[in-house]
Design a protein around this motif. Structure first.
Motif, short mmCIF file in Angstrom:
data_model
loop_
_atom_site.label_atom_id
_atom_site.label_comp_id
_atom_site.label_asym_id
_atom_site.label_seq_id
_atom_site.Cartn_x
_atom_site.Cartn_y
_atom_site.Cartn_z
N SER A 38 0.68 -1.15 -0.12
CA SER A 38 0.16 0.15 0.06
C SER A 38 0.93 1.18 0.06
O SER A 38 2.14 1.04 0.28
CB SER A 38 -0.93 0.01 1.18
OG SER A 38 -0.10 0.16 2.35
N LEU A 39 0.39 2.62 -0.25
CA LEU A 39 1.38 3.60 -0.25
C LEU A 39 1.97 3.94 1.11
O LEU A 39 2.92 4.48 1.19
CB LEU A 39 0.26 4.89 -0.87
CG LEU A 39 0.99 5.71 -1.76
CD1 LEU A 39 1.83 5.64 -2.78
CD2 LEU A 39 -0.17 7.03 -2.06
N ASP A 40 1.12 3.50 2.14
CA ASP A 40 1.66 3.63 3.45
C ASP A 40 3.02 2.96 3.76
O ASP A 40 3.77 3.45 4.33
CB ASP A 40 0.62 3.10 4.39
CG ASP A 40 -0.45 4.21 4.47
OD1 ASP A 40 -0.18 5.31 4.48
OD2 ASP A 40 -1.56 3.82 5.36
N ILE A 53 8.41 9.21 -2.38
CA ILE A 53 7.78 9.16 -3.49
C ILE A 53 8.61 10.06 -4.67
O ILE A 53 8.88 11.44 -4.25
CB ILE A 53 6.42 9.40 -3.61
CG1 ILE A 53 5.59 8.28 -2.67
CG2 ILE A 53 5.92 9.62 -4.96
CD1 ILE A 53 4.21 8.71 -2.42
N ALA A 54 9.05 9.72 -5.72
CA ALA A 54 9.81 10.30 -6.42
C ALA A 54 9.13 10.45 -8.13
O ALA A 54 8.35 9.78 -8.37
CB ALA A 54 10.99 9.43 -6.71
N ALA A 55 9.74 11.67 -8.69
CA ALA A 55 9.01 11.76 -10.05
C ALA A 55 10.03 12.52 -10.79
O ALA A 55 11.20 13.20 -10.35
CB ALA A 55 7.99 12.87 -10.21
N MET A 100 0.63 12.13 -4.03
CA MET A 100 0.76 11.09 -3.26
C MET A 100 1.44 11.43 -2.01
O MET A 100 1.25 10.80 -1.02
CB MET A 100 1.26 9.98 -4.19
CG MET A 100 0.33 9.51 -5.21
SD MET A 100 0.97 7.84 -6.03
CE MET A 100 2.07 8.71 -7.35
N ALA A 101 2.74 12.10 -2.16
CA ALA A 101 3.40 12.17 -0.89
C ALA A 101 2.79 13.25 -0.11
O ALA A 101 2.92 12.78 1.26
CB ALA A 101 4.81 13.16 -1.54
N LEU A 102 2.16 14.16 -0.49
CA LEU A 102 1.46 15.03 0.43
C LEU A 102 0.08 14.08 1.24
O LEU A 102 0.00 14.33 2.38
CB LEU A 102 0.76 16.03 -0.30
CG LEU A 102 0.20 17.23 0.66
CD1 LEU A 102 1.13 18.07 1.31
CD2 LEU A 102 -0.49 18.32 -0.49
N GLY A 103 -0.70 13.48 0.33
CA GLY A 103 -1.65 12.73 0.89
C GLY A 103 -1.37 11.59 2.02
O GLY A 103 -1.81 11.36 2.83
N LYS A 157 4.58 11.43 3.12
CA LYS A 157 5.90 10.89 2.72
C LYS A 157 6.70 11.92 1.95
O LYS A 157 6.23 13.01 1.52
CB LYS A 157 5.77 9.75 1.66
CG LYS A 157 4.66 8.71 1.93
CD LYS A 157 5.28 7.79 3.36
CE LYS A 157 4.24 6.83 3.67
NZ LYS A 157 4.56 5.99 4.79
N PRO A 158 8.03 11.97 2.18
CA PRO A 158 8.77 12.84 1.40
C PRO A 158 8.91 12.63 -0.35
O PRO A 158 8.52 11.60 -0.64
CB PRO A 158 10.39 12.69 1.79
CG PRO A 158 10.24 11.38 2.92
CD PRO A 158 8.80 10.75 2.86
N PHE A 159 9.18 13.76 -0.75
CA PHE A 159 9.27 13.90 -2.40
C PHE A 159 10.52 14.13 -2.69
O PHE A 159 11.39 14.62 -2.08
CB PHE A 159 8.18 15.00 -2.86
CG PHE A 159 8.27 15.40 -4.12
CD1 PHE A 159 7.83 14.52 -5.19
CD2 PHE A 159 8.74 16.52 -4.53
CE1 PHE A 159 7.96 14.68 -6.75
CE2 PHE A 159 9.01 16.84 -6.30
CZ PHE A 159 8.75 15.62 -6.96
#
Ligand code: KG4
Ligand code: ZN
Length: 331
Positions: free
Chosen positions: A70-72, A77-79, A99-102, A105-107
């Motif tokens: 799961s995202l948790d 999260i990178a882009a 996704m990072a904000l939600g 998590k760090p971006f």
């Protein structure tokens, strides 16, 4: 070990990957829009970005499912935030930031060229000192690499990228897209010395490349004569590769390195691989290539760079903007 999710939407591939550590790919998906764009004879930015929007949510879900995650459970999260098509980059970057904000998590904002550059080292926690030759559809450059994050761009192309030259010349001959693969295939039955095409900037004394003159030489030849297509392919390919290898070997010598790493879509070229291996063996240089699935655009190479950045604690602020143009100075 950290688990990273990476999104890549710099051009016409929508790609997502989940990587554990530096080489355990838990999930990966690439959706190529090439067929859609081939109708227009090139990538249409607006069409690319709309398709990224449509494809991304499903790809993220499917990649997380592959890893049974799961995202948790993802640590960051990178882009890809550049270089690339502005409208296309914005989609992946906005999705990753969201996704990072939600998920709290760090971006991590990742440079696409760094992804290609380090792809031959995928799986390794350390990037050894080397000279990198990146040859893709959008870029051609030589970089001296001291280690992760320690890069000096030695030179790049003044006009067409190597892959772009392959694609444009293939188009002149009425071959399919992507043209590099077709030229590589036809060249096997051709005579490499049939046509003496120019080796632009071979002796320019720097690390710059130029392939547009070569493309023009092919066009003139095809307008005036009816040569065997296989011979044109073999001779053209030899001209491109001669210059690439000559300059790469000179960079290795002058930088005092003993490893050459070749990456990007054009590194799949069979003659480039053959000549790079031969020359490197002769000069006592180790040559490395990225795995076949990591040569063209993918998110695994972006996740690999992100893993290094995460390990170094170098996260990016959520207001990091996209950078469509390549800036050698800040690389
Ligand atoms: O790395 P990539 O996806 O491009 C960018 O990120 O810009 O590589 C695509 C390029 C295309 O130009 C394609 O023609 C070329 O790589 N290519 C090849 C071969 N396979 C792919 N060029 C020469 N020989 C090949 N076997
Ligand atoms: Zn690329």
């Amino acid at each position: 070990m950290a688990i990273l999710l990476a999104v890549e939407t710099s051009c016409d591939e929508t790609a997502v990957a989940v990587l554990e550590g530096f080489g355990n790919l838990l999930g990966s998906a690439i959706w190529s829009q090439a067929e859609i764009h081939s109708e227009y004879g090139g990538v249409v930015p607006e069409v690319a970005s709309r398709n990224h929007v449509a494809a991304l949510p499903g790809l993220v879900r499917s990649v997380l499912r592959q890893g049974a995650l799961s995202l948790d459970e993802v640590d960051a999260i990178a882009a890809t935030t550049g270089p690339g098509l502005p409208a296309a980059l914005l989609v992946g970057a906005a999705a990753a930031k969201g996704m990072a904000l939600g998920a709290g998590k760090p971006f991590l904002a990742i440079n696409h060229m760094e992804g290609h550059l380090l792809s031959p080292f995928f799986g390794e926690p350390r990037v050894e000192p080397h000279v990198g030759l990146v040859v893709s559809g959008g870029h051609t450059m030589l970089v001296d690499v001291g280690g992760f994050g320690d890069y000096r761009v030695l030179g790049s192309t003044l006009d067409d990228a190597a892959g772009e030259a392959f694609d444009k010349v293939a188009k002149l001959m009425g071959l399919g897209y992507p043209g590099g693969v077709e030229i590589d295939r036809l060249a096997r039955d051709g005579n490499r010395t049939a046509i003496d095409f120019p080796r632009s900037m071979l002796h320019s004394g720097d690390y710059k490349f130029s392939f547009s003159g070569l493309k023009t030489a092919v066009r003139y030849l095809l307008e005036k004569e009816s040569p065997r297509i296989e011979d044109v392919c073999a001779s053209f390919q030899e001209a491109v590769i001669d210059v690439l290898i000559e300059k790469a070997m000179r960079a290795v010598r002058e930088m005092g390195r003993d490893v050459l790493a070749v990456s990007g879509g054009v590194s799949s070229n069979s003659r480039l691989q053959e000549l790079a291996c031969k020359r490197c063996a002769r000069e006592g240089v180790r040559v490395r290539f990225a795995a076949p699935q990591l040569r063209t655009d993918n998110a695994a190479m972006i996740a690999y760079v992100a893993a290094h950045r995460f390990a170094a604690g170098r996260m990016s602020p959520l207001d990091t903007d996209v950078q469509p143009a390549f800036a050698a100075a800040s690389f």
